[in-house]
Design a protein around this motif. Sequence first.
Motif, PDB file in Angstrom:
ATOM      1  N   ALA A  18       6.138 -20.576  -3.156  1.00 59.66           N
ATOM      2  CA  ALA A  18       6.811 -20.998  -4.383  1.00 59.66           C
ATOM      3  C   ALA A  18       7.573 -19.859  -5.037  1.00 59.66           C
ATOM      4  O   ALA A  18       8.340 -20.067  -5.971  1.00 59.66           O
ATOM      5  CB  ALA A  18       5.797 -21.563  -5.374  1.00 59.66           C
ATOM      6  N   ALA A  19       7.354 -18.631  -4.548  1.00 67.45           N
ATOM      7  CA  ALA A  19       8.015 -17.462  -5.115  1.00 67.45           C
ATOM      8  C   ALA A  19       9.302 -17.170  -4.361  1.00 67.45           C
ATOM      9  O   ALA A  19       9.592 -17.756  -3.317  1.00 67.45           O
ATOM     10  CB  ALA A  19       7.072 -16.257  -5.052  1.00 67.45           C
ATOM     11  N   SER A  20      10.081 -16.252  -4.913  1.00 65.16           N
ATOM     12  CA  SER A  20      11.318 -15.835  -4.256  1.00 65.16           C
ATOM     13  C   SER A  20      10.986 -14.809  -3.187  1.00 65.16           C
ATOM     14  O   SER A  20      10.568 -13.696  -3.492  1.00 65.16           O
ATOM     15  CB  SER A  20      12.277 -15.225  -5.295  1.00 65.16           C
ATOM     16  OG  SER A  20      13.421 -14.694  -4.666  1.00 65.16           O
ATOM     17  N   GLY A  21      11.181 -15.191  -1.930  1.00 63.19           N
ATOM     18  CA  GLY A  21      10.865 -14.289  -0.825  1.00 63.19           C
ATOM     19  C   GLY A  21      12.078 -13.711  -0.145  1.00 63.19           C
ATOM     20  O   GLY A  21      11.965 -12.793   0.670  1.00 63.19           O
ATOM     21  N   ASP A  22      13.290 -14.222  -0.470  1.00 65.40           N
ATOM     22  CA  ASP A  22      14.471 -13.740   0.236  1.00 65.40           C
ATOM     23  C   ASP A  22      14.871 -12.331  -0.195  1.00 65.40           C
ATOM     24  O   ASP A  22      15.598 -11.641   0.524  1.00 65.40           O
ATOM     25  CB  ASP A  22      15.655 -14.705   0.079  1.00 65.40           C
ATOM     26  CG  ASP A  22      15.839 -15.233  -1.320  1.00 65.40           C
ATOM     27  OD1 ASP A  22      14.933 -15.054  -2.138  1.00 65.40           O
ATOM     28  OD2 ASP A  22      16.892 -15.831  -1.596  1.00 65.40           O
ATOM     29  N   LEU A  23      14.402 -11.869  -1.360  1.00 61.68           N
ATOM     30  CA  LEU A  23      14.701 -10.514  -1.812  1.00 61.68           C
ATOM     31  C   LEU A  23      13.476  -9.612  -1.735  1.00 61.68           C
ATOM     32  O   LEU A  23      13.442  -8.549  -2.343  1.00 61.68           O
ATOM     33  CB  LEU A  23      15.218 -10.548  -3.261  1.00 61.68           C
ATOM     34  CG  LEU A  23      16.421 -11.447  -3.552  1.00 61.68           C
ATOM     35  CD1 LEU A  23      16.821 -11.328  -5.012  1.00 61.68           C
ATOM     36  CD2 LEU A  23      17.601 -11.113  -2.659  1.00 61.68           C
ATOM     37  N   ASN A  24      12.466 -10.022  -0.974  1.00 63.08           N
ATOM     38  CA  ASN A  24      11.189  -9.315  -1.045  1.00 63.08           C
ATOM     39  C   ASN A  24      11.200  -7.931  -0.415  1.00 63.08           C
ATOM     40  O   ASN A  24      10.272  -7.148  -0.611  1.00 63.08           O
ATOM     41  CB  ASN A  24      10.062 -10.166  -0.428  1.00 63.08           C
ATOM     42  CG  ASN A  24      10.181 -10.320   1.075  1.00 63.08           C
ATOM     43  OD1 ASN A  24      11.231 -10.077   1.660  1.00 63.08           O
ATOM     44  ND2 ASN A  24       9.101 -10.735   1.703  1.00 63.08           N
ATOM     45  N   PRO A  53       1.385  -1.309  -4.645  1.00 60.23           N
ATOM     46  CA  PRO A  53       1.287   0.037  -4.087  1.00 60.23           C
ATOM     47  C   PRO A  53       1.769   0.169  -2.648  1.00 60.23           C
ATOM     48  O   PRO A  53       1.921   1.255  -2.149  1.00 60.23           O
ATOM     49  CB  PRO A  53      -0.212   0.335  -4.166  1.00 60.23           C
ATOM     50  CG  PRO A  53      -0.850  -1.029  -4.026  1.00 60.23           C
ATOM     51  CD  PRO A  53       0.070  -1.980  -4.741  1.00 60.23           C
ATOM     52  N   VAL A  54       2.010  -0.973  -1.970  1.00 64.23           N
ATOM     53  CA  VAL A  54       2.526  -0.870  -0.594  1.00 64.23           C
ATOM     54  C   VAL A  54       3.882  -0.180  -0.606  1.00 64.23           C
ATOM     55  O   VAL A  54       4.202   0.626   0.251  1.00 64.23           O
ATOM     56  CB  VAL A  54       2.624  -2.265   0.047  1.00 64.23           C
ATOM     57  CG1 VAL A  54       3.293  -2.192   1.404  1.00 64.23           C
ATOM     58  CG2 VAL A  54       1.232  -2.863   0.188  1.00 64.23           C
ATOM     59  N   GLY A  55       4.693  -0.477  -1.614  1.00 64.19           N
ATOM     60  CA  GLY A  55       5.981   0.174  -1.732  1.00 64.19           C
ATOM     61  C   GLY A  55       6.979  -0.338  -0.722  1.00 64.19           C
ATOM     62  O   GLY A  55       7.494   0.395   0.104  1.00 64.19           O
ATOM     63  N   ASN A  97       0.646 -12.394  -1.336  1.00 67.93           N
ATOM     64  CA  ASN A  97       1.126 -11.901  -0.052  1.00 67.93           C
ATOM     65  C   ASN A  97       0.918 -10.399   0.006  1.00 67.93           C
ATOM     66  O   ASN A  97       0.345  -9.798  -0.906  1.00 67.93           O
ATOM     67  CB  ASN A  97       2.601 -12.283   0.158  1.00 67.93           C
ATOM     68  CG  ASN A  97       2.892 -12.661   1.603  1.00 67.93           C
ATOM     69  OD1 ASN A  97       2.671 -11.882   2.512  1.00 67.93           O
ATOM     70  ND2 ASN A  97       3.367 -13.888   1.795  1.00 67.93           N
ATOM     71  N   TRP A  98       1.434  -9.763   1.068  1.00 64.73           N
ATOM     72  CA  TRP A  98       1.095  -8.362   1.308  1.00 64.73           C
ATOM     73  C   TRP A  98       1.879  -7.382   0.449  1.00 64.73           C
ATOM     74  O   TRP A  98       1.539  -6.200   0.386  1.00 64.73           O
ATOM     75  CB  TRP A  98       1.303  -8.024   2.787  1.00 64.73           C
ATOM     76  CG  TRP A  98       2.715  -8.217   3.258  1.00 64.73           C
ATOM     77  CD1 TRP A  98       3.290  -9.388   3.664  1.00 64.73           C
ATOM     78  CD2 TRP A  98       3.732  -7.235   3.335  1.00 64.73           C
ATOM     79  NE1 TRP A  98       4.606  -9.194   4.005  1.00 64.73           N
ATOM     80  CE2 TRP A  98       4.909  -7.872   3.816  1.00 64.73           C
ATOM     81  CE3 TRP A  98       3.781  -5.859   3.069  1.00 64.73           C
ATOM     82  CZ2 TRP A  98       6.100  -7.195   4.021  1.00 64.73           C
ATOM     83  CZ3 TRP A  98       4.978  -5.182   3.273  1.00 64.73           C
ATOM     84  CH2 TRP A  98       6.119  -5.845   3.752  1.00 64.73           C
ATOM     85  N   THR A  99       2.938  -7.820  -0.190  1.00 68.39           N
ATOM     86  CA  THR A  99       3.675  -6.960  -1.100  1.00 68.39           C
ATOM     87  C   THR A  99       4.032  -7.744  -2.351  1.00 68.39           C
ATOM     88  O   THR A  99       4.172  -8.968  -2.306  1.00 68.39           O
ATOM     89  CB  THR A  99       4.972  -6.416  -0.452  1.00 68.39           C
ATOM     90  OG1 THR A  99       5.728  -5.698  -1.435  1.00 68.39           O
ATOM     91  CG2 THR A  99       5.837  -7.537   0.074  1.00 68.39           C
ATOM     92  N   LYS A 100       4.195  -7.053  -3.447  1.00 75.73           N
ATOM     93  CA  LYS A 100       4.573  -7.692  -4.705  1.00 75.73           C
ATOM     94  C   LYS A 100       6.065  -7.957  -4.785  1.00 75.73           C
ATOM     95  O   LYS A 100       6.595  -8.261  -5.841  1.00 75.73           O
ATOM     96  CB  LYS A 100       4.120  -6.827  -5.881  1.00 75.73           C
ATOM     97  CG  LYS A 100       2.609  -6.679  -6.009  1.00 75.73           C
ATOM     98  CD  LYS A 100       2.256  -5.780  -7.188  1.00 75.73           C
ATOM     99  CE  LYS A 100       0.753  -5.559  -7.284  1.00 75.73           C
ATOM    100  NZ  LYS A 100       0.427  -4.636  -8.400  1.00 75.73           N
ATOM    101  N   GLY A 101       6.744  -7.837  -3.651  1.00 76.71           N
ATOM    102  CA  GLY A 101       8.167  -8.143  -3.609  1.00 76.71           C
ATOM    103  C   GLY A 101       8.455  -9.626  -3.724  1.00 76.71           C
ATOM    104  O   GLY A 101       9.589 -10.015  -4.024  1.00 76.71           O
TER     105      GLY A 101
END
Length: 579
Positions: A289-295, A307-309, A420-424
């Motif tokens: 449901a989140a925006s993943g295309d700019l992650n 913190p994954v960065g 998911n694995w990153t907060k992107g």
Amino acid sequence: MKDIVTRGTLLALVFTCFTLACKDSFLNVQPTGTLTSSQLNTKAGLEGLLISAYTELNGRGFSQTASSTNWMYGSIMGGEANKGSNAGDFNSITPFQRYEMLASSGELTARWQCMYEGVSRANSVLRQLKTADATVSEADKARIGAEAKFLRAHYYFELKRTFNMVPFIDESVDYAAGITEVTNSTDIWPKIEADFKAAYDVLPETQSAIGRANKWAAASYLGKTYLYQKKYAEAKTIFDAVIASGKNSAGVKYALYPTYWEVFSADNEKNTEIIFSTQNVANAGSSDAASGDLNLNWPYNTGPAGPVGCCGFFQPSFELANSFRTDAKGLPLLDGSYNVGANQLKTDQGLASSAAFTPDAGNLDPRLDHSVGRRGIPYLDWQVFPGQDWIRDQAFGGPYAPKKYIYTKAQEARIADVSNWTKGWTGINVILIRYADVLLMAAEAEIEVGSLEKAREYVNLVRTRAANPAGFVTIGGKPAANYVISTYSTPWTDKAVARTAVQFERKLELSGEGHRFFDLVRWGTAATVLNAYLTYEGAKLSNALGGAKFTPNKNEYMPLPQREIDLQGTTVLKQNPGY
């Protein structure tokens, strides 16, 4: 007694099963996870189908590069940004920034499939509307059909400007009847125009739900479609209508938002400037449901999305950053001298974050520091941008980081999706068309019909907003750089000069928003501008762009995916020239 009852019960069960099995209805078992036509013919069913068509604006289920946000196709290919990160990560993007695309590219296949999935879903709505039940009013039928046509036109608009000649499939095509061969031999601009016009004629001025296309979203896209076809008088008329009476979903007249940076803030997604955008939400139980295309497009290492960065992609180019240089009067350097000598923006390229650095002291357009993360300037409310520590590979991608569509530190707990694995993955909506875009497209149309002063008025509106000190990046309450920006005070009397000014304003105002490459192609300047960019930028980076070139009459459009040609045959799909 017990045995008799048991045997009797078993016989009864066998008889019942035998009796039912002899009826055809016994075989009619609805597959798990599917809906019947009767379920979809209701208002709820049709609205559900329509919402599924909206979801493909984000490229759900496809590559991060496939969606309508166009960060690769519009911005990287337009010279606004480098792929970034390092040479090895997601290197299937590299051929696009070097204009070396191959028909076998998985990214191209994803783009094609994403857009046609959107088309298919819109067609499903239109097909199902024909048998809508009594729960669907005539007014709802008209609105739902208009929204579906708007979405279909949007997806075809993206297909057209990406691949040029593509098949047009509407709701009348019956695959169940074996009709599968639709060629790409006919220009589809008239079909796109007709769908946007149909949506414009029917859609309400405001919608009850945020995110749904309204009359003015359709009008804005219709005007844009006219521009691509060089129908300037028609474009002017429709843009005039948007500017004069357009209202957003809250019933408020569209207008430039007073402060530039807040247009993109996750806390301001209903602002007066947004005409149409994607809709996303964070932490709804799944990152879908989140925006993943700019992650991937976040500073590397310890900054936002840590913190994954992840992952250091989409780094603004040297050429773009230099473009924000202004002269003593606060006007842009339209002659291209921003890339020469001392006019070039001072950077920390090759300099460790521990080393001393003083940011550029020259005149700059304040939009620079809302568009480009650079050393020594506050990066939203996170901290002063540290330079190399937030860059994955400076030699490959340059010294800058993207800054639009980044949540603030204060917003992180609400906006970053942590499933998911990153907060992107975020709940940030991405704007596909906004009022400033419309004003600048209207300015283009005004120039071509001879109203140069009206075009100057529109450009000055955009520049006046950018000059609002309330929107400047500050340090200790003072401007973070030497922001000097003004309006064009001298009347425009030359079409060529006016065109250059408007085109450059689009570059500054809309940077990083996925428009640039498509603008260059429709203006007919792509080869000249992009080859100059490759020469300049390639000399700054170690191995990202060296030897790359844009080939005219070829690279304006992508090759059709070879997978699709193999499936359909060369008599159905004809490949683009040069591929």
